[in-house]
Design a protein around this motif. Sequence first.
Motif, PDB file in Angstrom:
ATOM      1  N   MET A   1       0.846  -1.198   0.000  1.00  0.00           N
ATOM      2  CA  MET A   1       0.000   0.000   0.000  1.00  0.00           C
ATOM      3  C   MET A   1       0.885   1.253   0.000  1.00  0.00           C
ATOM      4  SD  MET A   1      -3.180   0.843   2.569  1.00  0.00           S
ATOM      5  CE  MET A   1      -3.823  -0.809   2.298  1.00  0.00           C
ATOM      6  N   LYS A   2       0.552   2.200  -0.851  1.00  0.00           N
ATOM      7  CA  LYS A   2       1.382   3.391  -1.009  1.00  0.00           C
ATOM      8  C   LYS A   2       1.214   4.361   0.157  1.00  0.00           C
ATOM      9  CE  LYS A   2       2.268   7.226  -4.205  1.00  0.00           C
ATOM     10  NZ  LYS A   2       1.804   7.913  -5.429  1.00  0.00           N
ATOM     11  N   GLU A   3       2.339   4.844   0.678  1.00  0.00           N
ATOM     12  CA  GLU A   3       2.303   5.838   1.747  1.00  0.00           C
ATOM     13  C   GLU A   3       1.942   7.199   1.157  1.00  0.00           C
ATOM     14  OE1 GLU A   3       6.221   5.572   3.346  1.00  0.00           O
ATOM     15  OE2 GLU A   3       5.740   3.886   4.678  1.00  0.00           O
ATOM     16  N   ALA A   4       0.969   7.889   1.784  1.00  0.00           N
ATOM     17  CA  ALA A   4       0.561   9.216   1.316  1.00  0.00           C
ATOM     18  C   ALA A   4       1.186  10.310   2.165  1.00  0.00           C
ATOM     19  CB  ALA A   4      -0.963   9.333   1.345  1.00  0.00           C
ATOM     20  N   VAL A   5       1.117  10.147   3.484  1.00  0.00           N
ATOM     21  CA  VAL A   5       1.705  11.124   4.416  1.00  0.00           C
ATOM     22  C   VAL A   5       2.392  10.360   5.539  1.00  0.00           C
ATOM     23  CG1 VAL A   5       1.278  13.030   6.021  1.00  0.00           C
ATOM     24  CG2 VAL A   5      -0.069  12.858   3.922  1.00  0.00           C
ATOM     25  N   VAL A   6       3.676  10.668   5.748  1.00  0.00           N
ATOM     26  CA  VAL A   6       4.424  10.048   6.835  1.00  0.00           C
ATOM     27  C   VAL A   6       4.874  11.158   7.791  1.00  0.00           C
ATOM     28  CG1 VAL A   6       6.386   8.608   7.478  1.00  0.00           C
ATOM     29  CG2 VAL A   6       5.221   8.212   5.292  1.00  0.00           C
ATOM     30  N   ILE A   7       4.394  11.085   9.025  1.00  0.00           N
ATOM     31  CA  ILE A   7       4.730  12.068  10.050  1.00  0.00           C
ATOM     32  C   ILE A   7       5.699  11.414  11.023  1.00  0.00           C
ATOM     33  CG2 ILE A   7       3.793  13.522  11.904  1.00  0.00           C
ATOM     34  CD1 ILE A   7       1.103  13.403  10.350  1.00  0.00           C
ATOM     35  N   THR A  77       8.530  22.444  14.305  1.00  0.00           N
ATOM     36  CA  THR A  77       9.759  22.912  14.943  1.00  0.00           C
ATOM     37  C   THR A  77      10.845  21.854  14.814  1.00  0.00           C
ATOM     38  OG1 THR A  77       8.459  24.187  16.524  1.00  0.00           O
ATOM     39  CG2 THR A  77      10.771  23.805  17.083  1.00  0.00           C
ATOM     40  N   THR A  78      10.478  20.608  15.092  1.00  0.00           N
ATOM     41  CA  THR A  78      11.374  19.467  14.890  1.00  0.00           C
ATOM     42  C   THR A  78      10.576  18.317  14.287  1.00  0.00           C
ATOM     43  OG1 THR A  78      10.957  18.629  17.129  1.00  0.00           O
ATOM     44  CG2 THR A  78      12.867  20.089  16.849  1.00  0.00           C
ATOM     45  N   GLY A  79      11.294  17.346  13.744  1.00  0.00           N
ATOM     46  CA  GLY A  79      10.635  16.214  13.111  1.00  0.00           C
ATOM     47  C   GLY A  79      10.502  16.401  11.609  1.00  0.00           C
ATOM     48  N   GLU A  80       9.966  15.413  10.955  1.00  0.00           N
ATOM     49  CA  GLU A  80       9.835  15.439   9.501  1.00  0.00           C
ATOM     50  C   GLU A  80       8.433  15.035   9.078  1.00  0.00           C
ATOM     51  OE1 GLU A  80      12.704  12.824   7.828  1.00  0.00           O
ATOM     52  OE2 GLU A  80      14.428  13.794   8.762  1.00  0.00           O
ATOM     53  N   ILE A  81       8.022  15.550   7.927  1.00  0.00           N
ATOM     54  CA  ILE A  81       6.760  15.128   7.334  1.00  0.00           C
ATOM     55  C   ILE A  81       6.963  14.942   5.834  1.00  0.00           C
ATOM     56  CG2 ILE A  81       5.957  17.537   7.202  1.00  0.00           C
ATOM     57  CD1 ILE A  81       3.077  16.336   7.539  1.00  0.00           C
ATOM     58  N   GLU A  82       6.610  13.755   5.346  1.00  0.00           N
ATOM     59  CA  GLU A  82       6.728  13.433   3.919  1.00  0.00           C
ATOM     60  C   GLU A  82       5.331  13.341   3.322  1.00  0.00           C
ATOM     61  OE1 GLU A  82       8.841   9.779   3.705  1.00  0.00           O
ATOM     62  OE2 GLU A  82      10.615  10.531   4.751  1.00  0.00           O
ATOM     63  N   LYS A  83       5.124  14.055   2.204  1.00  0.00           N
ATOM     64  CA  LYS A  83       3.812  14.050   1.556  1.00  0.00           C
ATOM     65  C   LYS A  83       3.986  13.644   0.100  1.00  0.00           C
ATOM     66  CE  LYS A  83       3.474  18.268   3.181  1.00  0.00           C
ATOM     67  NZ  LYS A  83       3.034  19.640   3.521  1.00  0.00           N
ATOM     68  N   ASN A  84       3.322  12.592  -0.279  1.00  0.00           N
ATOM     69  CA  ASN A  84       3.415  12.084  -1.641  1.00  0.00           C
ATOM     70  C   ASN A  84       2.160  12.469  -2.418  1.00  0.00           C
ATOM     71  OD1 ASN A  84       5.934  10.696  -1.199  1.00  0.00           O
ATOM     72  ND2 ASN A  84       4.787   9.211   0.007  1.00  0.00           N
ATOM     73  N   GLY A  85       2.133  13.706  -2.859  1.00  0.00           N
ATOM     74  CA  GLY A  85       0.993  14.212  -3.599  1.00  0.00           C
ATOM     75  C   GLY A  85       0.669  15.633  -3.202  1.00  0.00           C
ATOM     76  N   GLU A  86      -0.213  16.261  -3.970  1.00  0.00           N
ATOM     77  CA  GLU A  86      -0.630  17.636  -3.701  1.00  0.00           C
ATOM     78  C   GLU A  86      -1.610  17.653  -2.529  1.00  0.00           C
ATOM     79  OE1 GLU A  86      -2.975  21.357  -5.885  1.00  0.00           O
ATOM     80  OE2 GLU A  86      -2.555  19.500  -6.994  1.00  0.00           O
ATOM     81  N   VAL A  87      -1.425  18.616  -1.622  1.00  0.00           N
ATOM     82  CA  VAL A  87      -2.265  18.731  -0.432  1.00  0.00           C
ATOM     83  C   VAL A  87      -3.095  20.008  -0.513  1.00  0.00           C
ATOM     84  CG1 VAL A  87      -2.320  18.790   2.090  1.00  0.00           C
ATOM     85  CG2 VAL A  87      -0.459  17.585   0.919  1.00  0.00           C
ATOM     86  N   HIS A  88      -4.357  19.912  -0.113  1.00  0.00           N
ATOM     87  CA  HIS A  88      -5.192  21.109  -0.055  1.00  0.00           C
ATOM     88  C   HIS A  88      -5.960  21.126   1.252  1.00  0.00           C
ATOM     89  CE1 HIS A  88      -6.967  24.631  -1.929  1.00  0.00           C
ATOM     90  NE2 HIS A  88      -8.120  24.256  -1.429  1.00  0.00           N
ATOM     91  N   VAL A  89      -6.027  22.309   1.882  1.00  0.00           N
ATOM     92  CA  VAL A  89      -6.711  22.472   3.157  1.00  0.00           C
ATOM     93  C   VAL A  89      -8.087  23.099   2.931  1.00  0.00           C
ATOM     94  CG1 VAL A  89      -6.668  23.575   5.426  1.00  0.00           C
ATOM     95  CG2 VAL A  89      -4.535  22.764   4.396  1.00  0.00           C
ATOM     96  N   ILE A  90      -9.114  22.464   3.514  1.00  0.00           N
ATOM     97  CA  ILE A  90     -10.462  23.028   3.501  1.00  0.00           C
ATOM     98  C   ILE A  90     -10.796  23.374   4.938  1.00  0.00           C
ATOM     99  CG2 ILE A  90     -12.889  22.621   2.969  1.00  0.00           C
ATOM    100  CD1 ILE A  90     -12.052  20.602   0.883  1.00  0.00           C
ATOM    101  N   ALA A  91     -10.793  24.657   5.253  1.00  0.00           N
ATOM    102  CA  ALA A  91     -11.051  25.105   6.623  1.00  0.00           C
ATOM    103  C   ALA A  91     -11.919  26.353   6.588  1.00  0.00           C
ATOM    104  CB  ALA A  91      -9.738  25.402   7.343  1.00  0.00           C
ATOM    105  N   ILE A  92     -12.600  26.616   7.713  1.00  0.00           N
ATOM    106  CA  ILE A  92     -13.439  27.816   7.794  1.00  0.00           C
ATOM    107  C   ILE A  92     -12.588  29.053   7.509  1.00  0.00           C
ATOM    108  CG2 ILE A  92     -14.905  29.211   9.301  1.00  0.00           C
ATOM    109  CD1 ILE A  92     -15.477  26.690  10.890  1.00  0.00           C
ATOM    110  N   ASN A  93     -13.025  29.846   6.550  1.00  0.00           N
ATOM    111  CA  ASN A  93     -12.386  31.128   6.223  1.00  0.00           C
ATOM    112  C   ASN A  93     -10.991  31.001   5.624  1.00  0.00           C
ATOM    113  OD1 ASN A  93     -14.661  32.035   7.550  1.00  0.00           O
ATOM    114  ND2 ASN A  93     -13.575  32.696   9.383  1.00  0.00           N
ATOM    115  N   ALA A  94     -10.511  29.770   5.382  1.00  0.00           N
ATOM    116  CA  ALA A  94      -9.131  29.610   4.923  1.00  0.00           C
ATOM    117  C   ALA A  94      -8.885  30.403   3.643  1.00  0.00           C
ATOM    118  CB  ALA A  94      -8.819  28.145   4.686  1.00  0.00           C
ATOM    119  N   ILE A 164      -4.412  14.777  -1.515  1.00  0.00           N
ATOM    120  CA  ILE A 164      -4.561  14.727  -0.055  1.00  0.00           C
ATOM    121  C   ILE A 164      -5.375  15.939   0.395  1.00  0.00           C
ATOM    122  CG2 ILE A 164      -3.325  14.720   2.154  1.00  0.00           C
ATOM    123  CD1 ILE A 164      -0.842  13.741   0.369  1.00  0.00           C
ATOM    124  N   LEU A 165      -6.427  15.703   1.172  1.00  0.00           N
ATOM    125  CA  LEU A 165      -7.262  16.799   1.677  1.00  0.00           C
ATOM    126  C   LEU A 165      -7.180  16.865   3.190  1.00  0.00           C
ATOM    127  CD1 LEU A 165      -9.257  15.345  -0.787  1.00  0.00           C
ATOM    128  CD2 LEU A 165     -10.364  17.520  -0.372  1.00  0.00           C
TER     129      LEU A 165
END
Length: 264
Positions: A1-7, A77-94, A164-165
């Motif tokens: 299974m393909k990893e989409a987001v690794v935190i 601040t520290t740590g890593e995040i890997e994202k395999n694909g375009e990410v979009h945020v849907i939030a109030i007033n964003a 990724i949403l």
Amino acid sequence: MKEAVVIKNVTKKYRMYRSKKEQITDLLIPGKAGKNFNAIEDISLTAYQGDVIGFVGINGSGKSTLSNIIGGIVPPTTGEIEKNGEVHVIAINAGLNNELTGIENIEFKGLLMGFSREKIKEVTPEIIKFSELGDFIYQPVKKYSSGMKSKLGFAISVTADPDILVIDEALSVGDQTFTNKSLDKMNEFKEEGKTIFFVSHNLGQVKSFCKKVAWIEGGRLKKFGPTEEVMSEYEDFISHYKSLSKEKQEAFRNELAERRQKSE
């Protein structure tokens, strides 16, 4: 299974000050004034392609901080995040500009999302129809209610087609008819196999929509797993928390806050 987001071991620290004087002192002599506050601390989890993950936790637990890091709005601040694909945020007033009209915000946000002016012109009628704002689309957003802002922001955001949403309380305001229509749209994305992070205080929505749940407490990941398993424990916790007196609830929150300030 393909990893989409690794935190990986992600922490987000903020400096907290009681006054402008403390802030200036800390700038002149780093560490002399103010305190560190861990909004989230050492969180690790992996989302695979097609995962729909709910974030739950009481107010101030760190859900929105984590969703903003996934969305690229704030850096860890520290740590890593890997994202395999375009990410979009849907939030109030964003991304909405209060000084612009609704129609101007469609163009503004469309350009930010990388749409050409031709594409924006093409999708604008669809956005207006989905938003249900009618002639209010030509009024300044500063005159909108929170529900109207949410409708506009949601209607603009769902025209994007990311891999990724991140949905942060976007369905928490507005009327039930619009909420149901928005959930239908989210289910379309789900059926398309998109990876979705869903932040909501509506536990019914989380249980019906999400495959997995991450329970965040005091900035830390308390439990992560299948929705039924995690929500069973979380609902027991919420039931117990609500049964406490206001004083004991406050003491619990203060204990978590104190720990987050002591953490290094």
